[in-house]
Design an enzyme around this catalytic site. Structure first.
Site, PDB file in Angstrom:
ATOM      1  N   ARG A   1      42.248  28.333  37.796  1.00 32.08           N
ATOM      2  CA  ARG A   1      43.355  27.374  37.718  1.00 32.08           C
ATOM      3  C   ARG A   1      43.027  26.219  38.656  1.00 32.08           C
ATOM      4  O   ARG A   1      42.752  26.432  39.821  1.00 32.08           O
ATOM      5  CB  ARG A   1      44.694  28.039  38.078  1.00 32.08           C
ATOM      6  CG  ARG A   1      44.734  28.712  39.440  1.00 32.08           C
ATOM      7  CD  ARG A   1      46.117  29.121  39.867  1.00 32.08           C
ATOM      8  NE  ARG A   1      46.088  30.159  40.892  1.00 32.08           N
ATOM      9  CZ  ARG A   1      45.977  29.952  42.201  1.00 32.08           C
ATOM     10  NH1 ARG A   1      45.860  28.730  42.680  1.00 32.08           N
ATOM     11  NH2 ARG A   1      45.973  30.966  43.044  1.00 32.08           N
TER      12      ARG A   1
ATOM     13  N   HIS B   1      48.956  28.069  42.792  1.00 26.60           N
ATOM     14  CA  HIS B   1      49.521  29.260  42.150  1.00 26.60           C
ATOM     15  C   HIS B   1      50.805  28.886  41.406  1.00 26.60           C
ATOM     16  O   HIS B   1      50.956  29.140  40.220  1.00 26.60           O
ATOM     17  CB  HIS B   1      49.785  30.320  43.209  1.00 26.60           C
ATOM     18  CG  HIS B   1      50.696  31.422  42.787  1.00 26.60           C
ATOM     19  ND1 HIS B   1      50.339  32.320  41.805  1.00 26.60           N
ATOM     20  CD2 HIS B   1      51.940  31.767  43.182  1.00 26.60           C
ATOM     21  CE1 HIS B   1      51.343  33.180  41.619  1.00 26.60           C
ATOM     22  NE2 HIS B   1      52.316  32.857  42.439  1.00 26.60           N
TER      23      HIS B   1
ATOM     24  N   TYR C   1      42.960  28.124  51.039  1.00 24.31           N
ATOM     25  CA  TYR C   1      42.099  29.267  50.728  1.00 24.31           C
ATOM     26  C   TYR C   1      40.960  28.973  49.757  1.00 24.31           C
ATOM     27  O   TYR C   1      40.154  29.831  49.491  1.00 24.31           O
ATOM     28  CB  TYR C   1      42.947  30.435  50.195  1.00 24.31           C
ATOM     29  CG  TYR C   1      43.862  30.101  49.030  1.00 24.31           C
ATOM     30  CD1 TYR C   1      43.385  30.131  47.721  1.00 24.31           C
ATOM     31  CD2 TYR C   1      45.199  29.745  49.248  1.00 24.31           C
ATOM     32  CE1 TYR C   1      44.209  29.820  46.654  1.00 24.31           C
ATOM     33  CE2 TYR C   1      46.037  29.437  48.178  1.00 24.31           C
ATOM     34  CZ  TYR C   1      45.545  29.479  46.891  1.00 24.31           C
ATOM     35  OH  TYR C   1      46.362  29.172  45.844  1.00 24.31           O
TER      36      TYR C   1
END
Lengths: 366, 325
Positions: free
Chosen positions: A265, A269, A279
């Site tokens: 993606r 999120h 991250y």
């Protein structure tokens, strides 16, 4: 004892047997001529248009969310091959059990776009599904859709109806108990279910490597005694062809199959405050951008003489107009009533609830 | 009319519904060939076939998820959870999923599921078999929670539950399965859901109970009669939602109440009944509401059951306190 009984290293590497199925190279060339899907030019262009639609929808949804015109939104850019090409295989009477990121498939399966927007905003009318629409709204509890899919699939089997239940989860979702129970139940009942794991490498911030020591997610099918297959989830032709073969196999009464799509993606999120910079590195992002499923398909279609930039531009304009129409409609929906909520809670309204309904109807000025 | 145990009445209810409606499916762990660990589904598979009555893998979340999927396909699933202490394994599928389907889809879908499960103490079961967890279920909007206390109600309530378009958790007290027989009609009949039953009329005090505590309350009422106290005993039957009308009507008449449950004080539905009385019946009360419950510990080791479980003596003691106030 002169010889060791267990070859631990060999056992650990069972996942090596799950090779990634690829059909298109990153520059849109056929890697396996024999695996090229038998799709007409028209169907190929339709598939590509659906992928473009999904990308435009993602861009617009992100903007609409930032403007406060949409609520909960889980970005989909990057997952078009995984989501759209798998859904493209399904029959309109197949039953979809989507997770929260799988709104594009739900809309392409038949949910009006404005209802998908209502779902995002948190309005009950987004979830009012016609009797003959075989679908559930996006599932928020990760894994729950998997056990339910086993039941829907068993229902098809008991009714003798030639359709499949298909459901999606992410890489993190494979760690849930319900994930395993779902594929295991469907296996034990030889139920016609297709379980799709969209492995985009991260469950919010947790990398796939921290979910499990297994070297593929497809191999988790082994625990249920069902076939598992790993596919390049950025390759629409590979996802299409694998899903098509799987659906045929499942409909022959062989029981369920697990498909792992390797995807990514580009966005966070969800748009509820997640920042992927915490991250993920830019290098990883760039690496996956090169694998973009749309770029690849565009080149493939261009080589076939099916696609032109002009056709795509015209289509994008059309989609933007559709989206505008849907969001305008949503903003004019009547407010929700608590009395309606109370009526929806039971089929046979309990006496106490009847009193509550009267109280709220009085407040709502009915 | 035949004298039957509660377990036989339950088997008969499923048998008749399986015969009447081909959409009814009975499944769970060991309910098929084995006929259930308590014989509740004895011979049902033989009679109705493996497509109607079948075993499942050992996984409660899978069983209830399966039920929801089947209900969405037009079936009327009657799944069994072998012991209700195992409900924690499937709390999401009950509390997070099936109870909300109708609401979540704006009334466009229904899930007519009846979850059967044994529970209840007094038969020295191992850990997490006997726990009274109806209080957890009673806090879930969209669910009905039904607990029969005798063979007649068990059959009529189970038939009503299976025919209902809403999900029902049907809890069967293990001690009541075979402890006594009662007259049960041989044909199908229904006992209405959401309705409490005045099992003994009286005018001096109301004892409100459910499950095995109904028998204990009836025994206590016999003792009270010896003291010239005429107790009314109410069996809630559906513990959620509550039959508020029957409760309030009785307490309006007697002015005194003791609520009796086998569950711990902080669990069960007794506090909900008390709150109803405090809110809507306070002017009827001549004395504070009394409650008889188990102590607030986890369910006891089996040898301590008789000291831990509430019984007739506890009810008598509390009733006298309320009467003497």
């Amino acid at each position: 004892m002169s010889e060791k009984i267990i070859d631990f290293e060999k056992l650990k590497k069972i996942g090596d047997e799950f090779k990634t199925v690829k059909i298109l190279s990153e520059d849109g060339k056929l890697l396996k001529k024999n695996w090229e899907p038998e799709l007409s030019d028209e169907e190929l262009f339709k598939l590509f248009k659906q992928m473009v639609w999904s990308r435009v929808l993602d861009e617009r949804s992100t903007k609409l969310n930032r403007q406060g015109r949409l609520g909960f939104y889980a970005p989909t850019a990057g997952e078009e091959a995984s989501q759209i090409a798998s859904n493209f295989v399904m029959d309109k009477k197949d039953f979809i059990l989507p997770a929260y990121r799988d709104v594009p498939q739900l809309v392409l399966h038949g949910l009006p776009l404005y209802q998908a927007f209502l779902w995002s905003r948190g309005h009950v009318d987004g979830n009012k599904y016609p009797d003959n629409f075989p679908a559930l709204p996006p599932q928020i509890i990760i894994g729950a859709q998997y056990v339910q899919a086993a039941g829907v699939a068993l229902g098809f089997k008991l009714k003798g109806q030639k359709n499949v239940a298909y459901t999606y989860t992410g890489d993190g979702g494979t760690s849930q108990g319900d994930f395993y129970e779902g594929i295991n139940f469907a296996g034990a009942f030889k139920a016609p279910a297709i379980f799709i794991v969209q492995n985009n490498g991260y469950a919010i911030s947790v990398p796939r490597s921290e979910q499990t020591a297994a070297n593929t997610l497809a191999q988790k099918a082994v625990a249920a005694g069902i076939p598992g297959v790993q596919v390049d989830g950025m390759d629409a032709l590979a996802v299409y062809e694998v899903t098509k073969e799987v659906r045929e196999y499942v409909l022959e009464g062989n029981g369920p199959v697990l498909i792992e799509t390797l995807t990514y993606r580009y966005g966070p999120h969800t748009l509820s405050g997640d920042d992927p910079k915490r991250y993920r590195t830019k290098e990883t992002d760039d690496l996956w951008r090169k694998k973009d499923p749309l770029v690849r398909m565009r080149k493939y279609l261009e080589n076939k003489g099916i696609w032109t930039q002009e056709k795509e531009d015209n289509y994008v304009t059309e989609v933007q107009a559709q989206i505008k129409e849907a969001i305008d409609k949503v903003e004019n929906m009547p407010k929700q009533k608590i009395s309606e909520y109370l009526k929806n809670t039971f089929s046979e309204t309990p006496a106490g609830t009847k009193q509550e309904i009267e109280r709220f109807e009085a407040k709502e000025g009915k | 009319m035949t004298k039957k145990t509660m377990i036989k009445a339950i088997t008969d209810a499923m048998d008749e519904e399986l015969t009447r409606d081909e959409k009814v499916l009975v499944f769970g762990e060991d309910v098929g060939k084995n006929g259930g660990v308590f014989r509740a589904t004895e011979d049902l598979q033989k009679k109705h076939g493996e497509k109607r009555v079948f075993d499942t893998p050992l996984a409660e979340s899978g069983i209830i998820g399966l039920s929801t999927g089947l209900a969405l396909q037009g079936f009327r699933p009657v799944p069994e959870i072998q012991f209700f202490g195992f409900v924690f394994e499937t709390m999401d599928q009950i509390a997070g999923q099936l109870s909300r389907i109708r609401f979540r889809l704006g009334g466009t879908r229904k899930v007519p599921i009846t979850i059967r499960a044994p529970f209840g103490g007094g038969v020295h079961t191992p850990e997490l078999h006997a726990d009274s967890l109806e209080g957890l279920m009673a806090q879930i909007p969209g669910l009905r929670v039904v607990i029969p206390s005798n063979p007649y109600d068990a059959k009529g309530l189970l038939i009503s539950a299976i025919r209902a378009d809403d999900p029902v958790v049907f809890l069967e007290h293990m001690k009541l399965y075979r402890s006594f027989k009662a007259d049960v009609p041989d044909e199908a009949y229904t006992v209405p859901l959401d309705k409490a039953n005045v099992v003994k009329e009286g005018k001096d005090i109301t004892l409100i109970a459910y499950g095995a505590m109904v028998q204990e309350s009836l025994k206590a009422s016999e003792e009270l009669a010896k003291q010239n106290i005429d107790a009314e005993v109410i069996d809630l039957r559906t513990v959620s939602p509550l039959d508020e009308e029957t409760i309030l009507k009785s307490v309006k008449k007697t002015g005194r109440v003791v609520i009796v449950q086998e569950a711990q004080e902080q669990a069960g539905v007794g506090a909900h009944v008390a709150a109803l009385l405090a809110e809507d019946g306070i002017l009827y009360l001549k004395a504070p509401i009394g409650r008889v419950t188990a102590p607030n510990t986890p369910y006891p080791f089996s040898e301590a059951e008789s000291d831990w479980l509430p019984n007739k003596g506890d009810i008598l003691e509390k009733a006298n306190k309320v009467l003497e106030y």
